[in-house]
Scaffold this motif. Sequence first.
Motif, PDB file in Angstrom:
ATOM      1  N   TYR A   1       0.789  -0.845  -0.155  1.00 27.46           N
ATOM      2  CA  TYR A   1       0.528   0.350  -0.140  1.00 27.46           C
ATOM      3  C   TYR A   1       1.126   1.188   0.371  1.00 27.46           C
ATOM      4  O   TYR A   1       1.329   1.225   0.440  1.00 27.46           O
ATOM      5  CB  TYR A   1      -0.998  -0.452   1.206  1.00 27.46           C
ATOM      6  CG  TYR A   1      -1.839   1.326   1.445  1.00 27.46           C
ATOM      7  CD1 TYR A   1      -2.830   1.245   0.832  1.00 27.46           C
ATOM      8  CD2 TYR A   1      -1.343   2.030   2.426  1.00 27.46           C
ATOM      9  CE1 TYR A   1      -3.924   2.412   1.083  1.00 27.46           C
ATOM     10  CE2 TYR A   1      -1.883   3.396   2.781  1.00 27.46           C
ATOM     11  CZ  TYR A   1      -2.720   3.735   1.835  1.00 27.46           C
ATOM     12  OH  TYR A   1      -3.894   4.833   2.321  1.00 27.46           O
ATOM     13  N   ARG A   2       0.814   1.891  -0.954  1.00 34.66           N
ATOM     14  CA  ARG A   2       1.548   3.549  -1.530  1.00 34.66           C
ATOM     15  C   ARG A   2       0.960   4.975  -0.871  1.00 34.66           C
ATOM     16  O   ARG A   2       1.031   6.114  -0.689  1.00 34.66           O
ATOM     17  CB  ARG A   2       1.592   3.532  -2.624  1.00 34.66           C
ATOM     18  CG  ARG A   2       2.240   2.326  -3.107  1.00 34.66           C
ATOM     19  CD  ARG A   2       3.505   2.000  -2.596  1.00 34.66           C
ATOM     20  NE  ARG A   2       4.837   1.097  -2.908  1.00 34.66           N
ATOM     21  CZ  ARG A   2       5.694   1.178  -3.746  1.00 34.66           C
ATOM     22  NH1 ARG A   2       5.764   2.003  -4.416  1.00 34.66           N
ATOM     23  NH2 ARG A   2       5.856  -0.039  -3.726  1.00 34.66           N
TER      24      ARG A   2
ATOM     25  N   TYR B   1     -10.916   3.934   2.871  1.00 32.63           N
ATOM     26  CA  TYR B   1     -11.453   4.183   1.836  1.00 32.63           C
ATOM     27  C   TYR B   1     -10.374   3.925   0.650  1.00 32.63           C
ATOM     28  O   TYR B   1     -10.151   3.814  -0.316  1.00 32.63           O
ATOM     29  CB  TYR B   1     -11.987   4.844   1.473  1.00 32.63           C
ATOM     30  CG  TYR B   1     -13.774   4.545   1.927  1.00 32.63           C
ATOM     31  CD1 TYR B   1     -14.933   4.407   1.399  1.00 32.63           C
ATOM     32  CD2 TYR B   1     -13.969   4.844   3.185  1.00 32.63           C
ATOM     33  CE1 TYR B   1     -16.014   4.276   2.138  1.00 32.63           C
ATOM     34  CE2 TYR B   1     -15.124   5.130   4.273  1.00 32.63           C
ATOM     35  CZ  TYR B   1     -16.304   4.253   3.353  1.00 32.63           C
ATOM     36  OH  TYR B   1     -17.194   3.893   4.245  1.00 32.63           O
ATOM     37  N   ARG B   2      -9.123   4.569   1.015  1.00 32.37           N
ATOM     38  CA  ARG B   2      -8.113   4.690   0.234  1.00 32.37           C
ATOM     39  C   ARG B   2      -7.812   3.484   0.070  1.00 32.37           C
ATOM     40  O   ARG B   2      -6.929   2.873  -1.068  1.00 32.37           O
ATOM     41  CB  ARG B   2      -7.139   5.358   0.840  1.00 32.37           C
ATOM     42  CG  ARG B   2      -7.025   7.069   1.024  1.00 32.37           C
ATOM     43  CD  ARG B   2      -5.796   8.398   0.497  1.00 32.37           C
ATOM     44  NE  ARG B   2      -4.818   7.174   1.432  1.00 32.37           N
ATOM     45  CZ  ARG B   2      -4.521   8.022   2.582  1.00 32.37           C
ATOM     46  NH1 ARG B   2      -5.481   9.189   2.961  1.00 32.37           N
ATOM     47  NH2 ARG B   2      -4.150   7.503   3.681  1.00 32.37           N
ATOM     48  N   ILE B   3      -7.884   2.731   0.871  1.00 29.72           N
ATOM     49  CA  ILE B   3      -6.983   1.461   1.285  1.00 29.72           C
ATOM     50  C   ILE B   3      -8.302   0.363  -0.142  1.00 29.72           C
ATOM     51  O   ILE B   3      -7.195  -0.185  -1.149  1.00 29.72           O
ATOM     52  CB  ILE B   3      -7.044   0.556   2.599  1.00 29.72           C
ATOM     53  CG1 ILE B   3      -5.724   1.076   2.892  1.00 29.72           C
ATOM     54  CG2 ILE B   3      -6.515  -1.223   2.056  1.00 29.72           C
ATOM     55  CD1 ILE B   3      -5.931   0.760   4.933  1.00 29.72           C
TER      56      ILE B   3
ATOM     57  N   VAL C   1     -12.067  -4.975   2.918  1.00 24.78           N
ATOM     58  CA  VAL C   1     -11.948  -3.605   3.578  1.00 24.78           C
ATOM     59  C   VAL C   1     -13.415  -3.323   4.927  1.00 24.78           C
ATOM     60  O   VAL C   1     -14.233  -2.907   4.681  1.00 24.78           O
ATOM     61  CB  VAL C   1     -11.678  -2.520   3.006  1.00 24.78           C
ATOM     62  CG1 VAL C   1     -11.462  -1.223   3.981  1.00 24.78           C
ATOM     63  CG2 VAL C   1     -10.092  -3.373   1.985  1.00 24.78           C
ATOM     64  N   LEU C   2     -12.788  -3.765   6.302  1.00 22.06           N
ATOM     65  CA  LEU C   2     -13.644  -3.503   7.327  1.00 22.06           C
ATOM     66  C   LEU C   2     -13.284  -2.045   7.530  1.00 22.06           C
ATOM     67  O   LEU C   2     -12.845  -2.393   8.729  1.00 22.06           O
ATOM     68  CB  LEU C   2     -14.071  -4.620   8.477  1.00 22.06           C
ATOM     69  CG  LEU C   2     -14.825  -4.534   9.265  1.00 22.06           C
ATOM     70  CD1 LEU C   2     -16.513  -4.095   9.180  1.00 22.06           C
ATOM     71  CD2 LEU C   2     -15.111  -5.212  10.361  1.00 22.06           C
TER      72      LEU C   2
ATOM     73  N   PHE D   1      -8.092 -12.813   6.281  1.00 18.82           N
ATOM     74  CA  PHE D   1      -8.885 -12.272   7.251  1.00 18.82           C
ATOM     75  C   PHE D   1      -8.584 -10.290   6.588  1.00 18.82           C
ATOM     76  O   PHE D   1      -7.981 -10.186   5.733  1.00 18.82           O
ATOM     77  CB  PHE D   1      -7.559 -12.166   8.310  1.00 18.82           C
ATOM     78  CG  PHE D   1      -7.257 -10.698   9.925  1.00 18.82           C
ATOM     79  CD1 PHE D   1      -8.893 -12.462  10.861  1.00 18.82           C
ATOM     80  CD2 PHE D   1      -7.367 -10.422  10.048  1.00 18.82           C
ATOM     81  CE1 PHE D   1      -8.677 -11.256  11.417  1.00 18.82           C
ATOM     82  CE2 PHE D   1      -8.147  -9.232  10.691  1.00 18.82           C
ATOM     83  CZ  PHE D   1      -8.657  -9.962  11.749  1.00 18.82           C
ATOM     84  N   PRO D   2     -10.323 -10.067   6.819  1.00 21.31           N
ATOM     85  CA  PRO D   2     -10.371  -8.888   6.770  1.00 21.31           C
ATOM     86  C   PRO D   2      -9.505  -7.498   7.495  1.00 21.31           C
ATOM     87  O   PRO D   2      -8.583  -7.923   7.961  1.00 21.31           O
ATOM     88  CB  PRO D   2     -11.873  -8.767   6.921  1.00 21.31           C
ATOM     89  CG  PRO D   2     -11.923  -9.225   8.672  1.00 21.31           C
ATOM     90  CD  PRO D   2     -11.115 -10.637   7.560  1.00 21.31           C
ATOM     91  N   ILE D   3      -9.085  -6.966   6.180  1.00 29.60           N
ATOM     92  CA  ILE D   3      -8.301  -5.410   6.840  1.00 29.60           C
ATOM     93  C   ILE D   3      -9.478  -4.372   7.570  1.00 29.60           C
ATOM     94  O   ILE D   3     -10.132  -3.977   6.860  1.00 29.60           O
ATOM     95  CB  ILE D   3      -7.674  -4.592   5.303  1.00 29.60           C
ATOM     96  CG1 ILE D   3      -7.432  -5.721   4.352  1.00 29.60           C
ATOM     97  CG2 ILE D   3      -7.737  -3.500   5.679  1.00 29.60           C
ATOM     98  CD1 ILE D   3      -6.202  -5.174   3.181  1.00 29.60           C
ATOM     99  N   VAL D   4      -9.355  -4.893   8.659  1.00 30.31           N
ATOM    100  CA  VAL D   4     -10.043  -3.541   9.252  1.00 30.31           C
ATOM    101  C   VAL D   4      -9.077  -3.067  10.319  1.00 30.31           C
ATOM    102  O   VAL D   4      -8.344  -2.252  10.922  1.00 30.31           O
ATOM    103  CB  VAL D   4     -10.430  -4.592  10.852  1.00 30.31           C
ATOM    104  CG1 VAL D   4     -10.772  -4.000  12.070  1.00 30.31           C
ATOM    105  CG2 VAL D   4     -10.789  -6.326  10.791  1.00 30.31           C
ATOM    106  N   VAL D   5      -9.835  -1.352   9.748  1.00 28.68           N
ATOM    107  CA  VAL D   5      -9.509  -0.211  10.266  1.00 28.68           C
ATOM    108  C   VAL D   5     -10.415   0.517  11.895  1.00 28.68           C
ATOM    109  O   VAL D   5     -11.544   0.406  11.058  1.00 28.68           O
ATOM    110  CB  VAL D   5      -9.777   0.889   8.862  1.00 28.68           C
ATOM    111  CG1 VAL D   5      -8.963   2.293   9.425  1.00 28.68           C
ATOM    112  CG2 VAL D   5      -8.766   0.627   8.185  1.00 28.68           C
ATOM    113  N   LEU D   6     -10.371   0.505  12.907  1.00 32.66           N
ATOM    114  CA  LEU D   6     -10.633   0.502  13.891  1.00 32.66           C
ATOM    115  C   LEU D   6     -10.462   2.223  13.968  1.00 32.66           C
ATOM    116  O   LEU D   6      -9.463   3.271  13.974  1.00 32.66           O
ATOM    117  CB  LEU D   6     -10.593  -0.327  14.812  1.00 32.66           C
ATOM    118  CG  LEU D   6     -10.893  -1.692  14.863  1.00 32.66           C
ATOM    119  CD1 LEU D   6      -9.730  -2.103  14.778  1.00 32.66           C
ATOM    120  CD2 LEU D   6     -11.858  -2.404  15.473  1.00 32.66           C
TER     121      LEU D   6
END
Length: 359
Positions: free
Chosen positions: A24-25, A115-117, A190-191, A254-259
């Motif tokens: 990821y950039r 959202y960028r990810i 992405v969560l 495994f989901p990409i989890v952003v909290l």
Amino acid sequence: MNVNDGVHQNDAAARTEPPDWWIYRGTGRPIHDIDLAQILPAPPPWRAYRGGPLPEHDVPPPDDGESERRLGTAFTLTEAEIDATELNMVNAALYLRRPLLVTGNPGTGKSSLAYRIARELGLGRVLRWAITSHTTLASGLYGYDAIGRVQAAATSQAQRGGEAEEPPIGDFVRLGPLGTAFLPTRLPRVLLVDELDKSEADLPNDLLSIFEDGEFPIEELTRVRTRHPEVTVHTADPQRTAVVRDGRIACHAFPIVVLTSNGEREFPPAFLRRCLQLRIENPDHEQLAAIVASHLIDEDGEHRDELVREFAERSKAEGGLPTDRLLDAVYLATSGAYQPDHHTWPRLVDALWQRLTVR
């Protein structure tokens, strides 16, 4: 390895020559002609999951327009304008399959990171779980409409004038954003768990089990798994369904989890131990200019640049202001709705850019 080693020692070099391990950039530009499943290394043995089977058509649902609303249409951010610490932590979360806890002042772009990810890595629609003081783990996993099923059975019986077929139980099960994120897929979803600090005290600890196990049961389907080993249920994605086998959902990727958290409360040590942590600082002048250009690419450059400069100074003096207030001011100043040279303009700007407090 400490993912932050060397970042501050040679920051300029890190910006011009990104480390080879970064996937990821941070620009939000989609990576074309690259299969993420091929370039993403295997997870650590203690974070590997083998849920399945994978669906026949294993394609992430397309973005529903939310990314454009959040990020704009133009790709104006460059790698030089993204903090190297942010890139390190996001990529570490990708490699380690760990949730990423993002903190910072309101309006600094914590939610936009998810959202960028998703847009950059081609992972489709972001699953957003908005947290309130009434949110429970169960509400994020799934809901079962027992009353609706009873009513459907009664209606069917009345129409047929006798014994009717039992309505399919899956028609009355809908997965929440959290539950949908853990469906078995080849690529991670992405969560976004938005504003976790608004939850009741128990929710962070309640999340530990699914973050560790990568799976959860649907009790209503577990009870009927002998008669119905496969059940089709609704998901949190519009017009999408999924097959649940033996009443249990287990992830494959495994989901990409952003909290996200505005820092209004502290989290339990056990929860923090299972997350990677990232603090997003208030954007500087160059980052603000790039954000505005992403959303308002055709607007008057002179008014826009002056407002960005004024906002950056005001935000620094106030200890941080929400970026969307800058977008509001630029839009008013450049759309013809309001004239920046009018004598009431300074008062309007003051009202837009006041601190988020009620006096």
